[in-house]
Structure formats: C-alpha cells, structure tokens
Motif scaffolding. Sequence first.
Motif, PDB file in Angstrom:
ATOM      1  N   MET A  26       0.865  -1.187   0.000  1.00 56.05           N
ATOM      2  CA  MET A  26       0.000   0.000   0.000  1.00 56.05           C
ATOM      3  C   MET A  26       0.900   1.235   0.000  1.00 56.05           C
ATOM      4  N   ASP A  27       1.287   1.671  -1.183  1.00 52.15           N
ATOM      5  CA  ASP A  27       2.255   2.780  -1.261  1.00 52.15           C
ATOM      6  C   ASP A  27       1.610   4.022  -1.874  1.00 52.15           C
ATOM      7  N   GLY A  28       2.138   5.184  -1.504  1.00 49.92           N
ATOM      8  CA  GLY A  28       1.693   6.445  -2.108  1.00 49.92           C
ATOM      9  C   GLY A  28       0.898   7.353  -1.183  1.00 49.92           C
ATOM     10  N   ASN A  29       0.818   6.997   0.105  1.00 47.50           N
ATOM     11  CA  ASN A  29       0.068   7.842   1.049  1.00 47.50           C
ATOM     12  C   ASN A  29       0.670   9.238   1.155  1.00 47.50           C
ATOM     13  N   GLY A  30       1.996   9.284   1.243  1.00 46.49           N
ATOM     14  CA  GLY A  30       2.680  10.570   1.422  1.00 46.49           C
ATOM     15  C   GLY A  30       2.442  11.475   0.220  1.00 46.49           C
ATOM     16  N   ARG A  31       2.571  10.915  -0.986  1.00 43.55           N
ATOM     17  CA  ARG A  31       2.381  11.724  -2.199  1.00 43.55           C
ATOM     18  C   ARG A  31       0.928  12.170  -2.343  1.00 43.55           C
ATOM     19  N   ARG A  40       1.930  14.444   5.672  1.00 42.28           N
ATOM     20  CA  ARG A  40       1.986  13.047   5.218  1.00 42.28           C
ATOM     21  C   ARG A  40       1.029  12.147   5.999  1.00 42.28           C
ATOM     22  N   HIS A  44      -1.738   8.841   5.427  1.00 42.29           N
ATOM     23  CA  HIS A  44      -1.814   7.538   6.108  1.00 42.29           C
ATOM     24  C   HIS A  44      -3.224   7.320   6.668  1.00 42.29           C
ATOM     25  N   ALA A  70       1.954  -2.965   5.831  1.00 40.36           N
ATOM     26  CA  ALA A  70       1.602  -1.724   6.530  1.00 40.36           C
ATOM     27  C   ALA A  70       2.830  -0.949   6.999  1.00 40.36           C
ATOM     28  N   ASN A  75      11.057   0.992   7.458  1.00 41.32           N
ATOM     29  CA  ASN A  75      10.306   2.239   7.677  1.00 41.32           C
ATOM     30  C   ASN A  75      10.677   2.951   8.988  1.00 41.32           C
ATOM     31  N   ARG A  78      12.337   6.426   8.839  1.00 39.23           N
ATOM     32  CA  ARG A  78      11.590   7.681   8.598  1.00 39.23           C
ATOM     33  C   ARG A  78      11.708   8.605   9.811  1.00 39.23           C
ATOM     34  N   GLU A  82       6.904  10.911  12.105  1.00 35.09           N
ATOM     35  CA  GLU A  82       6.029  10.127  11.218  1.00 35.09           C
ATOM     36  C   GLU A  82       5.859   8.704  11.756  1.00 35.09           C
ATOM     37  N   LEU A  86       2.368   6.973  12.803  1.00 31.15           N
ATOM     38  CA  LEU A  86       1.937   5.705  12.189  1.00 31.15           C
ATOM     39  C   LEU A  86       1.550   4.687  13.260  1.00 31.15           C
TER      40      LEU A  86
HETATM   41  C1  IPE Z   1       3.007   3.908   2.232  1.00 31.24           C
HETATM   42  O1  IPE Z   1       2.940   5.220   1.799  1.00 31.24           O
HETATM   43  C2  IPE Z   1       2.756   3.787   3.714  1.00 31.24           C
HETATM   44  C3  IPE Z   1       3.919   3.353   4.499  1.00 31.24           C
HETATM   45  C4  IPE Z   1       5.090   3.040   4.034  1.00 31.24           C
HETATM   46  C5  IPE Z   1       3.738   3.267   5.935  1.00 31.24           C
HETATM   47  P1  IPE Z   1       4.223   6.151   1.821  1.00 31.24           P
HETATM   48  O2  IPE Z   1       4.263   6.871   3.118  1.00 31.24           O
HETATM   49  O3  IPE Z   1       5.455   5.393   1.492  1.00 31.24           O
HETATM   50  O4  IPE Z   1       3.874   7.165   0.656  1.00 31.24           O
HETATM   51  P2  IPE Z   1       4.884   7.793  -0.399  1.00 31.24           P
HETATM   52  O5  IPE Z   1       5.586   6.666  -1.078  1.00 31.24           O
HETATM   53  O6  IPE Z   1       5.834   8.663   0.375  1.00 31.24           O
HETATM   54  O7  IPE Z   1       3.988   8.580  -1.313  1.00 31.24           O
END
Ligand code: IPE
Length: 249
Positions: A26-31, A40, A44, A70, A75, A78, A82, A86
């Motif tokens: 599940m990627d791309g939440n931050g963007r 960000r 999430h 998840a 991770n 980070r 963040e 999470l």
């Molecule tokens: C995925 O989304 C969620 C986790 C890794 C917890 P990201 O946080 O990696 O979102 P992007 O890749 O920065 O957009």
Amino acid sequence: MLKRYFSSTREIPPSAKTPRHIAIIMDGNGRWAKKRLLPRVAGHAQGVERVRDIVQACIERNVEYLTLFAFSSENWRRPEEEVSRLMELFVMALEREVGKMHRNGVNLKVVGDLSRFDQRLRDLITQGELKTAGNQRITLTVCANYGGRWDILQAANRWLQDHPGGELSEAALTPYLSMPYAPEPDLFIRTGGEQRISNFLLWQLAYSELYFTESLWPDFDAQALDLAIASFQKRERRFGRTSEQLVER
Ligand code: IPE
Ligand code: IPE
Ligand code: MG
C-alpha cells in the motif's frame, strides 16, 4: 483449520479465476497528501479508510486471503514524528475496526517482528487475533515491522533450534515462515507507481503475478482492484512449463 499449502516450486498449484490470495504494498500515502498540501500523516489516515473498503471488496469477490504491507522493517528510518504517528494510527485502527472485522467474518493476523512495538499495541494485536481467530470469510494478514529477509532468517533460525545439525530443505522451512496458514500469493499489487518489492514477501512471491499501478493507495478503490484482478485473469501461469502443456491439461 489449516488449509493445504502448495509450494509453487515443488508442485503446480491449482489454477483459479479469482486469486485466492492477494498481497498488496500500500504505497503512495505521502504523495497523496503532498498533492493536497496536507501533512503526510493525513495520507496515512486516508489509507486506513481504503483498507476497510478493500477488505470488504475482497470478501465480496471471494478472495480467501488478503495480505497488506503496513510497515516495513526499513520504515523505522523515517522521521521519528512520522513513525510515532503511524504507530498511533495503527492503535486507533485496531481499536476501531476489530469489532467490525469480527462481525464481517475477518480472521485478522499480524505478522512481523512485533517485539519493537510498545505493549499497548502488542496487546491490541493479540486481542484482535484471538477475537477473530475462528472467522473464515477472509484471512487478513497485516505485515507490520515485516521484512522478507527477516522472515526467511527467523524461519531458518527457529528451524535450526528445533533440528540442531540438520540440513534445511524447502519443505522443512515453509511451516516456519510467518504465514504458514496461507497459500503463496496469486496476485501481488503495488500502488504508488514504484516497480519494486521493497523487502516484502521475498520467499512467497516466487511465482506470484505482479501488478503495478500508478494509483496512490488512498485512491485505490474496488474498481481499481477489479482492474488488477482483470489483469491477473489474462495472465498465463506456466510455473515453468510451456504454453502447449497448459492446453493439454
Ligand atoms: C506507504 O505510503 C505507507 C507506508 C510506508 C507506511 P508512503 O508513506 O510510502 O507514501 P509515499 O511513497 O511517500 O507517497
Ligand atoms: C513499502 O513502501 C512499505 C510499505 C508500503 C509498508 P516504502 O514507501 O517504504 O518503499 P520504498 O522506500 O519506496 O521502497
Ligand atoms: Mg512509499
């Protein structure tokens, strides 16, 4: 009930039109959040909402196992802020969703190195797993502080403890991996546009069909899931054989 486990390299798994097991990064939440000028963590939070929808959509499509990445073992790199947000979200999601999952027949499992999580989170995980243990509509595995390399190493080490001096084989290792109850994923989905595995299920993805989509996880809905399943249905799963052999079967 423990279902029969098929190893894709030792025997040919039965083919099915609907994937029995879907595994998702599940990627791309931050963007997603950045595009909306939000922090960000707002991405999430939105991502958690999608989890609920996708679990439901998988139930409706008779998917038997859904596995979601998840939080990876990497991770922790980070920013502290963040990571702690999470963890809070994880706690909140368990508090809010376990009752609903139970009513919907979800059997929840959380796999990964849970020793790094605080006691409150670990207790909620244990309670959620116990409460839903008898459910059979779908098995939802959440991979938290999970890494594919960690999984293989922990399995090998536990096997060695049980069999000092023994020689490890594929069949011997499998029950020690962290998802011995599930068949290998038929379909792997990664949202967010990156085309990499990022240390997800390294062993279990040996013969999974890979599907990558630009769609960001907070935008990934049932329709997007159907596109992934439709792509899966067009694939020819040969498991090492030729096309001609498939026709003969
Ligand atoms: C995925 O989304 C969620 C986790 C890794 C917890 P990201 O946080 O990696 O979102 P992007 O890749 O920065 O957009
Ligand atoms: C993979 O996403 C991990 C999860 C979705 C939990 P990342 O965003 O951490 O992956 P990389 O760093 O882009 O490879
Ligand atoms: Mg990412």
